[in-house]
Every structure is written in C-alpha cells, then in structure tokens.
Scaffold this motif. Structure first.
Motif, short mmCIF file in Angstrom:
data_model
loop_
_atom_site.label_atom_id
_atom_site.label_comp_id
_atom_site.label_asym_id
_atom_site.label_seq_id
_atom_site.Cartn_x
_atom_site.Cartn_y
_atom_site.Cartn_z
N ARG A 62 0.81 -1.21 0.00
CA ARG A 62 0.00 0.00 0.00
C ARG A 62 0.85 1.27 0.00
N PHE A 63 1.88 1.30 0.85
CA PHE A 63 2.62 2.54 1.08
C PHE A 63 4.00 2.60 0.44
N GLY A 64 4.48 1.47 -0.05
CA GLY A 64 5.77 1.44 -0.71
C GLY A 64 6.91 1.07 0.23
N GLU A 65 8.00 0.65 -0.38
CA GLU A 65 9.15 0.17 0.37
C GLU A 65 9.78 1.26 1.24
N GLN A 66 9.91 2.46 0.69
CA GLN A 66 10.56 3.54 1.43
C GLN A 66 9.81 3.89 2.72
N LYS A 67 8.49 4.03 2.63
CA LYS A 67 7.72 4.35 3.83
C LYS A 67 7.69 3.17 4.80
N THR A 68 7.73 1.96 4.27
CA THR A 68 7.76 0.79 5.14
C THR A 68 9.05 0.76 5.94
N TYR A 69 10.17 1.01 5.27
CA TYR A 69 11.45 1.04 5.99
C TYR A 69 11.47 2.19 7.00
N ARG A 70 10.92 3.33 6.61
CA ARG A 70 10.85 4.46 7.54
C ARG A 70 9.99 4.10 8.76
N PHE A 71 8.89 3.38 8.51
CA PHE A 71 8.02 2.91 9.59
C PHE A 71 8.79 1.99 10.54
N LEU A 72 9.53 1.03 9.98
CA LEU A 72 10.29 0.09 10.81
C LEU A 72 11.40 0.80 11.58
N GLN A 73 12.08 1.73 10.93
CA GLN A 73 13.14 2.50 11.60
C GLN A 73 12.56 3.33 12.74
N THR A 74 11.42 3.94 12.50
CA THR A 74 10.76 4.75 13.53
C THR A 74 10.35 3.88 14.71
N ALA A 75 9.82 2.70 14.42
CA ALA A 75 9.41 1.78 15.49
C ALA A 75 10.61 1.38 16.35
N VAL A 76 11.75 1.09 15.71
CA VAL A 76 12.95 0.72 16.46
C VAL A 76 13.43 1.87 17.34
N LYS A 77 13.36 3.09 16.82
CA LYS A 77 13.78 4.26 17.59
C LYS A 77 12.88 4.50 18.80
N ARG A 82 5.21 1.46 25.00
CA ARG A 82 4.15 0.44 24.94
C ARG A 82 3.77 0.21 23.47
N THR A 83 3.81 -1.03 23.05
CA THR A 83 3.56 -1.35 21.64
C THR A 83 2.13 -1.85 21.43
N ASP A 84 1.21 -0.93 21.54
CA ASP A 84 -0.20 -1.24 21.30
C ASP A 84 -0.63 -0.64 19.95
N TYR A 85 -1.91 -0.66 19.69
CA TYR A 85 -2.39 -0.17 18.40
C TYR A 85 -2.11 1.32 18.22
N ALA A 86 -2.23 2.09 19.29
CA ALA A 86 -1.92 3.52 19.21
C ALA A 86 -0.47 3.74 18.80
N PHE A 87 0.42 2.90 19.30
CA PHE A 87 1.84 2.95 18.92
C PHE A 87 1.99 2.70 17.42
N LEU A 88 1.32 1.67 16.94
CA LEU A 88 1.40 1.31 15.53
C LEU A 88 0.93 2.47 14.66
N LYS A 89 -0.21 3.01 14.99
CA LYS A 89 -0.79 4.11 14.20
C LYS A 89 0.10 5.35 14.26
N SER A 90 0.55 5.73 15.43
CA SER A 90 1.38 6.94 15.54
C SER A 90 2.74 6.74 14.85
N THR A 91 3.25 5.53 14.87
CA THR A 91 4.50 5.23 14.16
C THR A 91 4.30 5.38 12.66
N ALA A 92 3.17 4.93 12.17
CA ALA A 92 2.86 5.08 10.74
C ALA A 92 2.78 6.56 10.37
N VAL A 93 2.13 7.35 11.20
CA VAL A 93 2.00 8.78 10.93
C VAL A 93 3.39 9.45 10.96
#
Length: 126
Positions: A62-77, A82-93
C-alpha cells in the motif's frame, strides 16, 4: 523481513508461495482485527508469524518500500514504549503516512476478520 530476503534471493514466486502457505494456516480462522486486540494473549503464534507478516506485506504494498522502511526504523527508535495499536498508528504517521491513508488501510486491511481476504488481496496484487 525474511519474506523480503527470500524474494531477493529466489524471486517473487517465493513471496507468492509464502502468501499461499500463510493462507493455509489462516484458513477457516476468524482473525481478531489488530485494532481490537487488547491483551497480548490474543495474538498467538499463527497470528504473530503468519498474519502479522501478511499485514506487513500489505503495508508495503500500500505505502511502498521507502515508507515501510521508515516505519520500521521509527518503530525501532521508539523502543521501550508500549507497543499497542496507538503505537502502531502513531509510528505510521511519523513515517509519513497521512491520517486519511491510515484510515483507508485500517478499513481495508487491518480491520479484516477473515485472513483469507487479505491473502486474496495480496495474491491479486502480485
């Protein structure tokens, strides 16, 4: 990431094979949509290692490789939060996905209760 590495080494057919295999594991199983999960026990091995992988593939599709990697990098940082749904959504944003884009992904992918629908969507897009 292992699916991506395998695709790099063996080609896209390996990804299609994995999606089909994951589909067999999820067949006839009702999925609790990620946004409705409140307890860690609601995520079993099949969800974590099969359905979760498909969600990440759908995210990349849906979002492409670049945004996916940015999402994963942001999550690691954000390790330690707490890794709940709010975390997932805010990391995507934070990774550059708009609220509107996220809502569409939520409605069409994350909110699914039938894993086979996601499998079919992934296979039809390949």
């Amino acid at each position: 990431l292992s699916v991506k590495a395998t695709a790099e080494a063996y080609g896209r057919d390996s990804t299609i094979s994995y999606i089909k295999y994951a589909g067999t594991l999820l067949k006839d199983r009702k999925i609790i949509p990620l946004l409705k999960i409140v307890k860690a026990e609601e995520i079993d091995e099949r969800y974590r290692y099969s359905y979760g992988t498909l969600l990440l593939l759908a995210f990349e599709q849906r979002f492409g490789e670049q945004k996916t990697y940015r999402f994963l990098q942001t999550a690691v940082k954000r390790a330690g939060e707490r890794t709940d749904y709010a975390f997932l959504k805010s990391t995507a944003v934070l990774a550059g996905i708009s609220e509107k884009e996220w809502k569409s992904f939520e409605d069409n992918v994350i909110g699914l209760e039938d894993g086979q629908i996601l499998v079919n969507k992934l296979l039809s897009a390949k």
